[in-house]
Each structure stands twice: as C-alpha cells, then as structure tokens.
Scaffold this active site. Structure first.
Site, mmCIF file in Angstrom:
data_model
loop_
_atom_site.group_PDB
_atom_site.id
_atom_site.type_symbol
_atom_site.label_atom_id
_atom_site.label_comp_id
_atom_site.label_asym_id
_atom_site.label_seq_id
_atom_site.Cartn_x
_atom_site.Cartn_y
_atom_site.Cartn_z
ATOM 1 N N GLY A 102 0.390 -1.087 -0.127
ATOM 2 C CA GLY A 102 -0.057 0.096 -0.106
ATOM 3 C C GLY A 102 0.736 1.540 -0.108
ATOM 4 N N HIS A 112 4.519 2.447 -8.331
ATOM 5 C CA HIS A 112 3.596 0.932 -8.094
ATOM 6 C C HIS A 112 2.504 1.880 -9.453
ATOM 7 C CE1 HIS A 112 3.538 1.608 -3.633
ATOM 8 N NE2 HIS A 112 4.206 0.354 -3.957
ATOM 9 N N SER A 170 8.553 6.737 -3.522
ATOM 10 C CA SER A 170 8.923 5.156 -2.242
ATOM 11 C C SER A 170 8.278 5.487 -1.966
ATOM 12 C CB SER A 170 10.509 5.222 -1.355
ATOM 13 O OG SER A 170 10.328 4.906 -0.616
#
Ligand code: PAF
Length: 281
Positions: A31, A37, A185
């Site tokens: 998450g 992502h 990140s």
C-alpha cells in the site's frame, strides 16, 4: 474493481478466469501507493488479461516493530489510485488471514541474503519471501511484477522462485523518480522539507557514478559517492557499493551479467534505499 479480503473468495474469483485460460498478473504491494506502483500495474496490464494488486503490510518482514507501526496506510488514497489505473482486483487480507497460526519459516536464499540490506535487516528477506510465496500460492499468477528500486528484494524473490521451482515469471520494472531524481518510495511521506532536499544526494551520487562509469575506476567512484553523501548534513550513510548484480559481491573483472550501484542511508529518521544499473551484458 473488486476488493477481496479472504483467500477463499479470491480463489473462487480467480478459478473461472484461470479455467478460461486468461493470464493473471500479480502486483504485490504494502500500500501507500505512488506512481512507481501505478507503473507496475500498467506494465502488468500489457502482459495479462487480469491484474491483481495485493495490499498487505506484512509484519514478518519488519525487523523494527516501530517501523511496522508507523508504516503509512492511506487506504482511501490507494483505492482511488487503483480504481483510476483500472486495476481489476485488489486483495487486502487481514494478518490473521495470511498467518492463521504460528509458522517457522526458513529457506535457503543463498549468501546474498546476509549482505547489504540483509546485514542491516536480519531476517527481512525470509519475511519478504514468506509472504510473496503465500501470495503466489493464493493467486497462482502467470507473471508477477516488482520494482527495481528494491533490487535485492527481487533477487531474493527470484531465488525463492527457483528454490520452490515455481512456474511464475518475475518481471522487474524500472525505478520511477520524481523530477528532481528522488526515487519514489512509500517512505518518502515521512521526509520533512529539509530531509526531502537532503535525500537528493542519494540519486545525485548514483548519477555521478553512472555518468563517470569506468570499469577501471570502481573504488574511486565508490569513494567519491560516499564522500558526497557523508558530506550532507542529516544523512547517515549505511552503504554505497558497486557490486555484481547477481551475487551482490564486490565488482571484479571480468564482471558478470550486471554491475549495479546500491545505496542505503538514513535521511532524518527515514531509511531510504536506491540503486542504478551501471553495466549489463
Ligand atoms: O516491496 C514491497 O512492497 C514488499 O516487500 C512486498 C514485495 C509487497 C512483500 O511484502
């Protein structure tokens, strides 16, 4: 987008998809999603008919309980991001669902498990490979996608895949950087404005090595990078090394398939890692 919380429900959803010979891709995450992502999901969509993204903050890979406690969990933001990029299925199990009972886990990940990140975070890669194996068991993906930012993690996962002789294909996707070079990140959220500025020294040091890369000058380039980082206030260097990308041992001539520069440092209270591939053959 379907949101699934149990192993049983996910298996029954994926069963017919697999029977219809549709390719399933898995993007495992913890998450706190960012553009890195999203890029994994977008690449996964090009390779498979159905993309499953898992969101699970895996307790067994945290070597510091405080780190686990403060790990960001911006659920609404994550859901909106996944919805927007057209993810098909989100798997969001509870800890009990993934770890119903106590488990003793140890597999041989080879000597690289104890180097670099492995030395600073003993047991971390047993935890990572444990949860990734569990996710692979539940999803049975044809392909799984991981970011190059966690270079050593991908190496350990590939090691686990070969240890269990799994048929999943592992694809590593490039690091996504902010415009000023900072590697994206989930931990960047913890950086205050000054840390955020100081953190740029990591990517600058990596680019400096890349720009001046010469096989004959590795120790000199490492020394220069360390000096740049150590000269930055608020940054505590753990390591900056140029290593063989398969063994993580110091780069030697003739070099193997890949040479990579790996860096880890604490910026303020936040530990960051980054890397850059310098040579490949
Ligand atoms: O890279 C991560 O986010 C995690 O280590 C992973 C691969 C999802 C396993 O928990």
């Amino acid at each position: 987008m379907k949101v699934i919380n149990t192993v049983a429900a996910l298996k029954s959803l994926l069963g017919p998809i697999r029977s219809a010979q549709q390719k399933i891709a898995l993007v495992p995450t913890m998450g706190a999603l960012h553009k890195g992502h999203v890029s994994l999901i977008e690449v996964a969509q090009q390779h498979a008919e159905v993309v499953v993204c898992s969101i699970f903050v895996n307790p067994t890979q945290f070597t510091d309980p405080k780190d686990l406690e403060k790990y960001p969990r911006p659920l609404e933001h994550d859901m909106a991001m996944l919805e927007q990029c057209g993810c098909d299925i989100v798997f969001m199990p509870s800890v009990k669902e993934m770890y119903p009972g106590p488990e003793n886990w140890h597999i041989d990940l080879g000597p690289a498990e104890f180097l670099l990140e492995g030395e600073f975070r003993r047991g971390h890669y047993q935890g990572v490979t444990q949860i990734v194996k569990k996710l692979f068991d539940v999803v049975s993906p044809d392909i799984a996608f991981f970011g190059q930012k966690d270079f050593q993690q991908v190496l350990m996962i590939q090691q686990m895949v070969s240890y269990f002789n799994l048929s999943v294909q592992i694809i590593t996707c490039p690091i996504i950087r902010e415009e000023d070079g900072l590697a994206m990140s989930s931990r960047n959220i913890h950086l205050n404005a000054q840390d955020r500025q100081n953190a740029l020294v990591l990517s600058r040091a990596l680019y400096n090595v890349k720009d001046h890369f010469d096989l004959g000058r590795i120790p000199e380039l490492e020394a220069k990078a360390r000096q740049m980082i150590e000269a930055t206030q608020g940054v505590k260097l753990d390591y900056f090394v140029i290593v063989d990308g398969l063994t993580l041992e110091p780069a030697e001539l003739p070099y193997g398939k890949q040479l990579v520069a790996l860096v880890a440092a604490k910026v303020g209270e936040t530990r960051l890692i980054d890397n850059m591939i310098l040579a490949e053959q």
